[in-house]
Design a protein around this motif. Sequence first.
Motif, PDB file in Angstrom:
ATOM      1  N   ASN A  60      -3.279  -5.038   3.023  1.00 20.99           N
ATOM      2  CA  ASN A  60      -3.289  -5.843   1.785  1.00 20.99           C
ATOM      3  C   ASN A  60      -2.860  -7.281   2.069  1.00 20.99           C
TER       4      ASN A  60
ATOM      5  N   GLY B 291       0.825  -1.199   0.000  1.00 24.68           N
ATOM      6  CA  GLY B 291       0.000   0.000   0.000  1.00 24.68           C
ATOM      7  C   GLY B 291       0.863   1.254   0.000  1.00 24.68           C
TER       8      GLY B 291
ATOM      9  N   ASP C  27      -5.580  -9.393   3.683  1.00 26.58           N
ATOM     10  CA  ASP C  27      -6.649  -9.855   2.791  1.00 26.58           C
ATOM     11  C   ASP C  27      -6.443 -11.309   2.337  1.00 26.58           C
TER      12      ASP C  27
END
Length: 226
Positions: free
Chosen positions: A92, A83, A95
């Motif tokens: 991220n 990011g 996820d």
Amino acid sequence: MTQLPEYAIIVAGGSGSRMQHDIPKQFIEVAGKPILMRTVEQFYKYNPQIRLVVVLPQEQQNTWRSLCKKHNFKLFHMTVPGGRTRFGSVKNGLDTVLGDALVAVHDGVRPFVDVATIKDAFETAASNGSAVVAVSPKDSIRELTEEGSRAVPRAKYKLVQTPQCFQAGVLRKAYEQPEQEHFTDDASVVESIGERITLVEGSYRNIKITTPEDLILAEAFASQGF
């Protein structure tokens, strides 16, 4: 008790600026091997079944793939784009974490973390919800004040390292909030939602390689087999 799956999110978003180097610091070789590969290997040594997630800026992904090919680096891992900030990069990486799990977040440029430290962090997070690796300061500490500075008792302070391990649900909840300026690491993000942080003892060898002086130490550690 069923053991939860373990993930390691290895965040490597650095440039070479403070290192006075023309390549990103995580790709600099120490004793013939890129720093980031050494870091990934430590988590694999701890648990060959660990789910490894390497978070790198999009523009560095091809370089990383080329380095893996060059060094015949075949440890299975996922690569995720970073990011704009460390907060965004961890989000991220998060996820990729599925369901209930234990998640360690670690700096890509801390390649000398002990396997025993990683084990201690995961075990403590499994029972307490969190585990943040830290060491006691060796130097005297002074706090800056409006009048100048004042001595503070060193025994009351800890220097925070990584890995920082959490139960996935706790970490997900923490990273759902907007980023704040005072978020300097995962512990500060998790603490802000009211969770208690448990510290585990780290090692003075677990250095973060960010300056040319750190590289000299890193070469010395690598030559001693660390």
